[in-house]
Design a protein around this motif. Structure first.
Motif, PDB file in Angstrom:
ATOM      1  N   TYR A 431       0.799  -1.224   0.000  1.00  0.00           N
ATOM      2  CA  TYR A 431       0.000   0.000   0.000  1.00  0.00           C
ATOM      3  C   TYR A 431       0.836   1.279   0.000  1.00  0.00           C
ATOM      4  O   TYR A 431       0.287   2.370  -0.061  1.00  0.00           O
ATOM      5  N   TRP A 432       2.148   1.126   0.094  1.00  0.00           N
ATOM      6  CA  TRP A 432       2.989   2.328   0.056  1.00  0.00           C
ATOM      7  C   TRP A 432       4.318   1.983  -0.589  1.00  0.00           C
ATOM      8  O   TRP A 432       4.715   0.823  -0.664  1.00  0.00           O
ATOM      9  N   LEU A 433       4.963   3.001  -1.102  1.00  0.00           N
ATOM     10  CA  LEU A 433       6.217   2.800  -1.831  1.00  0.00           C
ATOM     11  C   LEU A 433       7.370   3.311  -0.988  1.00  0.00           C
ATOM     12  O   LEU A 433       7.543   4.525  -0.819  1.00  0.00           O
ATOM     13  N   ASN A 434       8.152   2.395  -0.452  1.00  0.00           N
ATOM     14  CA  ASN A 434       9.328   2.749   0.324  1.00  0.00           C
ATOM     15  C   ASN A 434      10.532   2.784  -0.611  1.00  0.00           C
ATOM     16  O   ASN A 434      11.039   1.738  -1.013  1.00  0.00           O
ATOM     17  N   VAL A 435      10.996   3.967  -0.961  1.00  0.00           N
ATOM     18  CA  VAL A 435      12.082   4.077  -1.935  1.00  0.00           C
ATOM     19  C   VAL A 435      13.426   3.666  -1.334  1.00  0.00           C
ATOM     20  O   VAL A 435      14.430   3.602  -2.046  1.00  0.00           O
ATOM     21  N   LEU A 436      13.458   3.371  -0.032  1.00  0.00           N
ATOM     22  CA  LEU A 436      14.666   2.807   0.571  1.00  0.00           C
ATOM     23  C   LEU A 436      14.760   1.306   0.332  1.00  0.00           C
ATOM     24  O   LEU A 436      15.807   0.701   0.543  1.00  0.00           O
ATOM     25  N   THR A 437      13.654   0.681  -0.083  1.00  0.00           N
ATOM     26  CA  THR A 437      13.638  -0.756  -0.372  1.00  0.00           C
ATOM     27  C   THR A 437      13.923  -0.947  -1.856  1.00  0.00           C
ATOM     28  O   THR A 437      13.048  -0.789  -2.701  1.00  0.00           O
ATOM     29  N   ASN A 438      15.157  -1.307  -2.158  1.00  0.00           N
ATOM     30  CA  ASN A 438      15.589  -1.335  -3.565  1.00  0.00           C
ATOM     31  C   ASN A 438      14.829  -2.351  -4.399  1.00  0.00           C
ATOM     32  O   ASN A 438      14.624  -2.147  -5.597  1.00  0.00           O
ATOM     33  N   GLU A 439      14.407  -3.458  -3.789  1.00  0.00           N
ATOM     34  CA  GLU A 439      13.742  -4.517  -4.549  1.00  0.00           C
ATOM     35  C   GLU A 439      12.455  -4.046  -5.224  1.00  0.00           C
ATOM     36  O   GLU A 439      11.999  -4.653  -6.195  1.00  0.00           O
ATOM     37  N   LYS A 440      11.885  -2.971  -4.735  1.00  0.00           N
ATOM     38  CA  LYS A 440      10.640  -2.470  -5.305  1.00  0.00           C
ATOM     39  C   LYS A 440      10.838  -1.743  -6.635  1.00  0.00           C
ATOM     40  O   LYS A 440       9.868  -1.488  -7.348  1.00  0.00           O
ATOM     41  N   LEU A 441      12.089  -1.408  -6.986  1.00  0.00           N
ATOM     42  CA  LEU A 441      12.323  -0.420  -8.032  1.00  0.00           C
ATOM     43  C   LEU A 441      13.270  -0.892  -9.127  1.00  0.00           C
ATOM     44  O   LEU A 441      14.038  -0.109  -9.678  1.00  0.00           O
ATOM     45  N   PHE A 442      13.179  -2.163  -9.498  1.00  0.00           N
ATOM     46  CA  PHE A 442      13.990  -2.708 -10.583  1.00  0.00           C
ATOM     47  C   PHE A 442      13.405  -2.422 -11.968  1.00  0.00           C
ATOM     48  O   PHE A 442      14.067  -2.641 -12.975  1.00  0.00           O
ATOM     49  N   GLY A 443      12.165  -1.992 -12.054  1.00  0.00           N
ATOM     50  CA  GLY A 443      11.455  -1.931 -13.328  1.00  0.00           C
ATOM     51  C   GLY A 443      12.036  -0.949 -14.330  1.00  0.00           C
ATOM     52  O   GLY A 443      12.637   0.065 -13.972  1.00  0.00           O
ATOM     53  N   LEU A 444      11.837  -1.264 -15.623  1.00  0.00           N
ATOM     54  CA  LEU A 444      12.047  -0.286 -16.690  1.00  0.00           C
ATOM     55  C   LEU A 444      10.805   0.577 -16.832  1.00  0.00           C
ATOM     56  O   LEU A 444      10.867   1.685 -17.357  1.00  0.00           O
ATOM     57  N   THR A 445       9.687   0.034 -16.391  1.00  0.00           N
ATOM     58  CA  THR A 445       8.458   0.807 -16.270  1.00  0.00           C
ATOM     59  C   THR A 445       8.304   1.207 -14.809  1.00  0.00           C
ATOM     60  O   THR A 445       8.255   0.350 -13.928  1.00  0.00           O
ATOM     61  N   GLY A 446       8.252   2.512 -14.570  1.00  0.00           N
ATOM     62  CA  GLY A 446       8.129   2.996 -13.211  1.00  0.00           C
ATOM     63  C   GLY A 446       6.688   3.002 -12.753  1.00  0.00           C
ATOM     64  O   GLY A 446       5.794   3.437 -13.474  1.00  0.00           O
ATOM     65  N   MET A 447       6.461   2.504 -11.537  1.00  0.00           N
ATOM     66  CA  MET A 447       5.174   2.604 -10.877  1.00  0.00           C
ATOM     67  C   MET A 447       5.335   3.631  -9.758  1.00  0.00           C
ATOM     68  O   MET A 447       5.665   3.301  -8.629  1.00  0.00           O
ATOM     69  N   TYR A 448       5.149   4.879 -10.144  1.00  0.00           N
ATOM     70  CA  TYR A 448       5.417   5.991  -9.242  1.00  0.00           C
ATOM     71  C   TYR A 448       4.216   6.264  -8.343  1.00  0.00           C
ATOM     72  O   TYR A 448       3.077   5.948  -8.689  1.00  0.00           O
ATOM     73  N   SER A 449       4.481   6.898  -7.211  1.00  0.00           N
ATOM     74  CA  SER A 449       3.387   7.279  -6.321  1.00  0.00           C
ATOM     75  C   SER A 449       2.506   8.320  -6.993  1.00  0.00           C
ATOM     76  O   SER A 449       2.890   8.947  -7.985  1.00  0.00           O
ATOM     77  N   SER A 450       1.315   8.527  -6.457  1.00  0.00           N
ATOM     78  CA  SER A 450       0.263   9.246  -7.181  1.00  0.00           C
ATOM     79  C   SER A 450       0.582  10.704  -7.491  1.00  0.00           C
ATOM     80  O   SER A 450       0.092  11.249  -8.483  1.00  0.00           O
ATOM     81  N   LYS A 451       1.410  11.363  -6.685  1.00  0.00           N
ATOM     82  CA  LYS A 451       1.747  12.766  -6.957  1.00  0.00           C
ATOM     83  C   LYS A 451       3.108  12.922  -7.633  1.00  0.00           C
ATOM     84  O   LYS A 451       3.538  14.058  -7.913  1.00  0.00           O
ATOM     85  N   ASP A 452       3.800  11.814  -7.892  1.00  0.00           N
ATOM     86  CA  ASP A 452       5.113  11.868  -8.537  1.00  0.00           C
ATOM     87  C   ASP A 452       4.912  12.067 -10.040  1.00  0.00           C
ATOM     88  O   ASP A 452       4.801  11.123 -10.815  1.00  0.00           O
ATOM     89  N   GLY A 453       4.876  13.306 -10.445  1.00  0.00           N
ATOM     90  CA  GLY A 453       4.572  13.666 -11.830  1.00  0.00           C
ATOM     91  C   GLY A 453       3.620  14.829 -11.854  1.00  0.00           C
ATOM     92  O   GLY A 453       3.970  15.937 -12.300  1.00  0.00           O
ATOM     93  N   PRO A 454       2.414  14.647 -11.320  1.00  0.00           N
ATOM     94  CA  PRO A 454       1.505  15.793 -11.208  1.00  0.00           C
ATOM     95  C   PRO A 454       2.082  16.912 -10.336  1.00  0.00           C
ATOM     96  O   PRO A 454       1.854  18.087 -10.594  1.00  0.00           O
ATOM     97  N   LEU A 455       2.833  16.522  -9.298  1.00  0.00           N
ATOM     98  CA  LEU A 455       3.467  17.512  -8.427  1.00  0.00           C
ATOM     99  C   LEU A 455       4.973  17.418  -8.655  1.00  0.00           C
ATOM    100  O   LEU A 455       5.623  16.448  -8.253  1.00  0.00           O
ATOM    101  N   LEU A 456       5.535  18.414  -9.323  1.00  0.00           N
ATOM    102  CA  LEU A 456       6.949  18.393  -9.676  1.00  0.00           C
ATOM    103  C   LEU A 456       7.775  19.110  -8.615  1.00  0.00           C
ATOM    104  O   LEU A 456       7.380  20.173  -8.119  1.00  0.00           O
ATOM    105  N   ILE A 457       8.901  18.532  -8.288  1.00  0.00           N
ATOM    106  CA  ILE A 457       9.870  19.220  -7.441  1.00  0.00           C
ATOM    107  C   ILE A 457      10.758  20.031  -8.382  1.00  0.00           C
ATOM    108  O   ILE A 457      11.674  19.504  -9.022  1.00  0.00           O
ATOM    109  N   ASP A 458      10.442  21.318  -8.503  1.00  0.00           N
ATOM    110  CA  ASP A 458      11.161  22.176  -9.447  1.00  0.00           C
ATOM    111  C   ASP A 458      11.299  23.612  -8.961  1.00  0.00           C
ATOM    112  O   ASP A 458      11.751  24.488  -9.708  1.00  0.00           O
ATOM    113  N   GLY A 459      10.906  23.872  -7.729  1.00  0.00           N
ATOM    114  CA  GLY A 459      11.027  25.212  -7.185  1.00  0.00           C
ATOM    115  C   GLY A 459       9.895  26.143  -7.543  1.00  0.00           C
ATOM    116  O   GLY A 459       9.979  27.353  -7.303  1.00  0.00           O
TER     117      GLY A 459
END
Length: 739
Positions: A431-459
């Motif tokens: 139910y949550w994405l722990n980016v400290l757990t590397n095994e979750k993030l091997f994909g070439l297709t990213g399954m990003y959390s719901s605001k990762d994209g709509p909400l940009l970290i860009d200042g």
């Protein structure tokens, strides 16, 4: 006598399976070959599309046998918010993925287990629309791990019966010739689509547990080699290898009833390979071997190959074994992965080897370290792609028959050894994405959390204005005009509007996080202020090396679990006191302390930083995109996203944070009602603090509002191709094998 009893028992089991699982279906006419697929005919009438020839794979195309290099991706069975046994992927998603995988330049996908009927239906439909260049697949058969571990015997009747049942079901699923009854955690339904013509081959089983293999071999010591109609074990084969020969023979018996032959392999990995690794510290990792060369086909003209999962960072000998530090890559670097590939190839003379898993994850967390920076994690998406391409290049150079990258999609349910004890409860990892757990993030297709994209970290705050679930706070401290906070399945997002332009060369921004009773009420970062409530973690934004999340020393997960509980990490007694005033860097263990007799020699405890906050942008359209970006500042706006675990959470979806106590060798959790955020700014040249009252004051922070959220049992996520996809695409397209 013992072997005869076992043979009779095996025959009885097969007879029961035939009657119980296939019934009348096995006695129906064989499937006709697909009108869209060109294949060869054997003298016995069997259809063959792929075969092994020497140490390579071949495909029948244009009325002749041609070399075929299997280049592809592993495809999992799940999506965020689901366990793999739920099999939530629908036909529409599979069809879209197949098109993207084909566009990647892949010619094969590999699946680990039986999927629901929609997978095979989608694959047949996709290939019939792409007749000139279909996407082939390798079908895996999941081994009965529960039964094997229950008996600690891979040859027990309980385990072998379940294994054969799975094999029979898998054949029926591939050829559209079975109805599988519902069973928790497994695929079910009526299978009608005949995907057999698009099958490249089979890979039976999973990564074998060395102690299980050893126990099986000891229990049946002296066992005669298995002799089947299609596969047999050679003289000198171990009991575990005999079991595998019997499973391959069972598979061949049932697939031949469908009128087809395909190349066969059993899944293997470095931990049970047939090589000796004198530099491996862990005796269990070089305890036993499961050797493909101890099995051979008897009457199976499609052939037999070896299937290996091989990563450059595990086991440890990849960085410690001096005997494989004798090979250089194209860049002139000592390359232990390339050396290993060469040794493995030399052992398997005469049969093809396909590396059916390789790759590195694009994650913040690191699980294992190795040479050439090919660590298990700590990579941006671009770095992930470049390392994967290097590994692919070496597999091709060493004349392997195929390379299948791990993997296609990110998998939120996965766990990693150095974070799994901090993710509680375990059944809510999905139910949550722990980016400290590397095994979750091997994909070439990213399954990003719901605001990762709509909400940009860009200042910029432009996208914040579009959010409906943000909360705006008045920090009530000099230097800050306002603070906005929101969250999703992976991060807490914070945007600060300051009274003046933020310059990290001149000042440092701090945000303390208070989630529980306890923590640091004073510290060097607070100057001579004392808070009325303690802080568990501290977010610091400033110069490159300063930007990180630190953790109160007596709250530090890594030290408490690996030091206090397990006695490995160094523990300073004063740091374990409440309100120690010390914030320590967030770290993850990468090496447990290891001593003889379990180890060949002593290895000290080792950990690596995990709380660094990189400056950049999360806008994938920007040339400055960095998937590990955690903050950005422009003018008087500072934006950041902080991974949940760095703030002390064991499961944000149920509001659980890690508590201060330990019980029964485990860290405890506690439900919280939110996060109190305490901001201030420090002048770098003078050390003067803006905000938090005057020097020497006890600052009452209890009146600061808390950021609160509701628990969730469903997730939203953003799916998009990672930057590593395009890098792998270029590499795949340079490799032949597009028949």
């Amino acid at each position: 006598m013992k072997r005869n009893i076992k043979l009779r028992l095996s025959l009885a089991i097969i007879a029961v399976l035939i009657a119980g699982y296939f019934g009348w279906q096995l006695f129906q006419p064989l499937h006709a070959e697909s009108e869209f697929v060109e294949n060869a005919k054997l003298d016995n009438g069997m259809n063959v599309k792929f075969r092994t020839q020497g140490d390579q794979l071949e495909i029948y195309s244009d009325q002749q046998w041609q070399p075929f290099f299997a280049k592809g991706v592993n495809v999992g069975a799940t999506l965020p918010g689901h366990d793999p046994g739920e099999l939530p992927i629908d036909k529409k998603t599979f069809l879209r993925w197949f098109a993207e995988i084909k566009e990647l330049g892949a010619n094969v996908i590999r699946v680990y287990t039986i999927h629901d009927p929609v997978f095979y239906e989608a694959l047949v439909e996709f290939n019939e629309e792409n007749r000139d260049s279909p996407l082939y697949f390798i079908q895996g058969v999941w081994s009965p791990e529960a039964q094997m571990f229950k008996t600690h015997d891979a040859l027990s009747p309980l385990a072998t019966k379940e294994f054969k049942k799975e094999i029979i079901y898998a054949v029926g699923a591939v050829y559209g010739d079975v109805k599988i009854t519902k069973e928790r955690g497994k695929a079910d339904g009526k299978y009608k689509a005949n995907a057999g013509p698009y099958l490249l081959g089979w890979s039976v089983g999973t990564e074998w547990d060395p102690p299980l293999v050893e126990a099986t071999d000891k229990a049946y010591e002296g066992m005669e080699p298995y002799q089947g109609d299609f596969f047999k074990a050679k003289s000198g084969a171990t009991p575990f290898e005999n079991m595998l020969a019997e499973m391959l023979d069972t598979l061949a018996a049932f697939e031949s009833k469908q009128g087809w032959q395909h190349p066969y392999a059993f899944t293997n990995w470095v931990s049970t390979d047939p090589l000796e690794h004198p530099g491996e510290i862990d005796r269990a990792e070089d305890l036993v071997s499961v050797d493909p060369m101890h099995i051979e086909p008897v009457n199976w003209q499609a052939g037999y190959y070896a299937s290996y999962h091989a990563y450059p960072y595990y086991p440890e000998f990849f960085r410690s074994d001096e005997t494989i530090k004798n090979v250089k890559n194209d860049k002139g670097e000592i390359d232990t992965y390339k050396a290993y590939l060469r040794l493995l190839k030399e052992h398997h003379k005469g049969i093809p080897i396909v590396i059916t898993e390789f790759g590195v994850p694009a994650s913040l967390g690191i699980g294992h370290i190795t040479g050439l920076g090919r660590n298990q994690g700590g990579h941006t998406e671009e770095e992930q792609g470049k390392i994967n391409v290097d590994l692919l290049h070496e597999i091709v150079q060493e004349n392997y028959a195929g390379a299948i990258v791990f993997m296609w999609q990110d998998e939120w349910f996965k766990r990693t050894w150095n974070t799994q004890d901090f993710e509680q409860p375990v059944d809510r990892r999905k139910y949550w994405l722990n980016v400290l757990t590397n095994e979750k993030l091997f994909g070439l297709t990213g399954m990003y959390s719901s605001k990762d994209g709509p909400l940009l970290i860009d200042g910029s705050l432009d996208d914040w204005h579009q959010l409906k679930d943000k909360k705006k706070f008045d920090p009530g401290v000099p230097g800050w005009s306002s603070m906005w906070v929101t969250h999703d399945e992976a991060y807490v997002y914070i945007a600060g509007e300051l009274e003046n332009e933020f310059d990290p060369e001149k000042e440092t921004l701090h945000i303390g996080a208070d989630t529980l009773e306890g923590g640091n009420r004073h510290s060097k970062e607070l100057g001579d202020r004392t808070l009325s409530e303690g802080l568990e973690t501290l977010v610091t934004i400033g110069k490159t090396l300063d930007s990180q999340v630190t953790i109160a020393s007596n709250y530090d997960f890594t030290t408490r679990y690996w030091g206090v509980v397990n006695g490995m990490a160094p523990v300073v007694e004063e740091e374990m006191n409440d309100d120690s005033g010390i914030f320590k860097p967030w770290k993850l263990i990468v090496d447990m302390e290891f001593s003889p007799p379990a180890a060949k020699y002593y290895r000290p405890y080792k950990d690596v930083p995990a709380g660094q906050l990189k400056r950049g942008t999360t806008d994938p359209a920007s040339t400055d995109y960095n998937s590990l970006t955690m903050w950005q500042a422009k003018g008087n706006v500072v934006e950041m996203r902080i991974p949940w675990m760095l703030l002390g959470f064991s499961d944000p979806s149920s509001l659980l944070a890690m508590d201060y106590g330990e019980k029964g060798g485990k860290l405890q959790t506690r439900k919280v009602d939110g996060i109190r955020l305490v901001p201030w700014i420090t002048d770098r040249s003078t050390g003067q603090i803006k905000g938090l009252g005057d020097g020497g004051d006890v600052v009452d922070v209890s009146k600061l509002p808390k950021y609160k959220w509701k628990p969730w049992n469903q997730v939203q996520y953003q799916e998009r191709l990672k930057k590593s996809y395009a890098i792998m695409q270029e590499a795949f397209r340079k490799i032949g094998g597009d028949n």
